[in-house]
Scaffold this motif. Structure first.
Motif, PDB file in Angstrom:
ATOM      1  N   SER A 139      43.909  29.083  45.448  1.00 18.89           N
ATOM      2  CA  SER A 139      44.541  28.947  44.137  1.00 18.89           C
ATOM      3  C   SER A 139      45.814  28.114  44.204  1.00 18.89           C
ATOM      4  N   ALA A 168      46.961  24.909  42.019  1.00 18.49           N
ATOM      5  CA  ALA A 168      48.284  24.856  41.402  1.00 18.49           C
ATOM      6  C   ALA A 168      49.021  23.578  41.800  1.00 18.49           C
ATOM      7  N   LYS A 221      50.267  26.775  34.589  1.00 23.55           N
ATOM      8  CA  LYS A 221      50.610  28.102  35.105  1.00 23.55           C
ATOM      9  C   LYS A 221      49.323  28.767  35.581  1.00 23.55           C
ATOM     10  N   VAL A 222      49.086  28.675  36.877  1.00 25.46           N
ATOM     11  CA  VAL A 222      47.816  29.120  37.446  1.00 25.46           C
ATOM     12  C   VAL A 222      47.873  30.605  37.785  1.00 25.46           C
ATOM     13  N   VAL A 223      46.824  31.321  37.377  1.00 23.29           N
ATOM     14  CA  VAL A 223      46.679  32.756  37.644  1.00 23.29           C
ATOM     15  C   VAL A 223      45.309  32.978  38.268  1.00 23.29           C
ATOM     16  N   LYS A 224      45.266  33.721  39.356  1.00 22.33           N
ATOM     17  CA  LYS A 224      43.997  33.974  40.059  1.00 22.33           C
ATOM     18  C   LYS A 224      43.339  35.236  39.522  1.00 22.33           C
ATOM     19  N   GLY A 231      49.917  35.464  40.266  1.00 16.00           N
ATOM     20  CA  GLY A 231      50.439  34.238  39.668  1.00 16.00           C
ATOM     21  C   GLY A 231      51.946  34.203  39.779  1.00 16.00           C
ATOM     22  N   ASP A 232      52.515  33.026  39.633  1.00 13.29           N
ATOM     23  CA  ASP A 232      53.958  32.847  39.797  1.00 13.29           C
ATOM     24  C   ASP A 232      54.740  32.983  38.504  1.00 13.29           C
ATOM     25  N   LYS A 292      50.939  35.673  33.545  1.00 17.11           N
ATOM     26  CA  LYS A 292      50.188  36.856  33.989  1.00 17.11           C
ATOM     27  C   LYS A 292      50.030  37.858  32.859  1.00 17.11           C
ATOM     28  N   LEU A 352      51.251  33.917  43.331  1.00 16.53           N
ATOM     29  CA  LEU A 352      49.950  33.293  43.602  1.00 16.53           C
ATOM     30  C   LEU A 352      49.615  33.325  45.088  1.00 16.53           C
TER      31      LEU A 352
END
Length: 226
Positions: free
Chosen positions: A111, A115, A122-125, A154-155, A160, A180
């Motif tokens: 992930s 990103a 805004k990447v969320v796994k 996620g960061d 999130k 993340l």
């Protein structure tokens, strides 16, 4: 209700799309072969679904699900995803994706690769640790004792929260795992990958069982990297 864009409409993508439509969301589907190849799936999903190109699905979605083989992550359109919440379902399977040294040596996660490709998203796994048939059948109303929990990493806290809210509407609870980089805790080969949701751990096709937050948390804590 929101619009969910999907980049990839295979087993996971089509299952998430059905859960979303059933929950009252609109979905915009795409794949690598063109919108016309999704006509049957769109017809099955009904009037809340339509097919588009990957760039169009990315632009249309309030949240966007990337669910394609990891080896193709650099083909995900960057511009229409700027500032958006992107849900990443990817797993690293070397036999399919080829060897990726940065994943082999544990210096990053799948992930985090996505990103890095989408630096302003805004990447969320999510959705990567549950067998697709179990995902399709385990949704339950909020408060149900048989509701299952899925891990979320996620960061960005607001991203999130948006993903957990979507997940709640789809019939699942979300467990915040942290940044993340902690997504490795539920990647293939870890205790939280697949097995907790299977009624028979030796036969994932034998049906699903509920996974409460405490059970998932314990599995995540048992994960060992490398």
């Amino acid at each position: 209700m929101s619009t969910l864009g999907l980049i990839g409409s295979g087993h996971i993508g089509s299952t998430v799309a059905k859960l979303a439509v059933d929950a009252g969301h609109d979905v915009v589907l795409s794949n690598s072969r063109g919108p016309e190849t999704l006509a049957d799936l769109v017809a099955e999903l009904g009037p809340r679904a339509r097919a588009a190109t990957a760039a169009e699905a990315a632009a249309a979605g309030d949240l966007v699900v990337v669910t394609i083989p990891l080896k193709r992550y650099q083909q995900v359109p960057v511009e229409p995803l700027r500032g958006k919440v992107v849900i990443d379902t990817n797993n690293y399977y070397p036999q399919r994706d080829g060897q990726i040294p940065a994943l082999d040596d544990g210096s990053t996660t799948s992930s985090e690769l996505l990103a890095a490709h989408l630096p302003e998203s805004k990447v969320v796994k999510l959705f990567n640790n549950i067998y697709v048939d179990h995902l399709a059948t385990s949704a339950r109303p909020s408060g149900s004792p048989e509701r299952s929990t899925l891990p979320v990493a996620g960061d960005d806290p607001e991203a999130k929260a948006a993903v957990v809210a979507l997940l709640d509407s789809l019939g699942y609870d979300g467990l915040d795992v942290g940044p993340l980089a902690e997504g490795w805790r539920y990647q293939p080969g870890t205790p939280a990958y697949g097995v907790p949701y299977a009624r028979d751990p030796q036969d994932w096709g034998g049906g699903a069982q509920p996974v409460p937050a405490d059970t998932l948390r314990e599995a995540l804590e048992r994960a060992e990297r490398g």
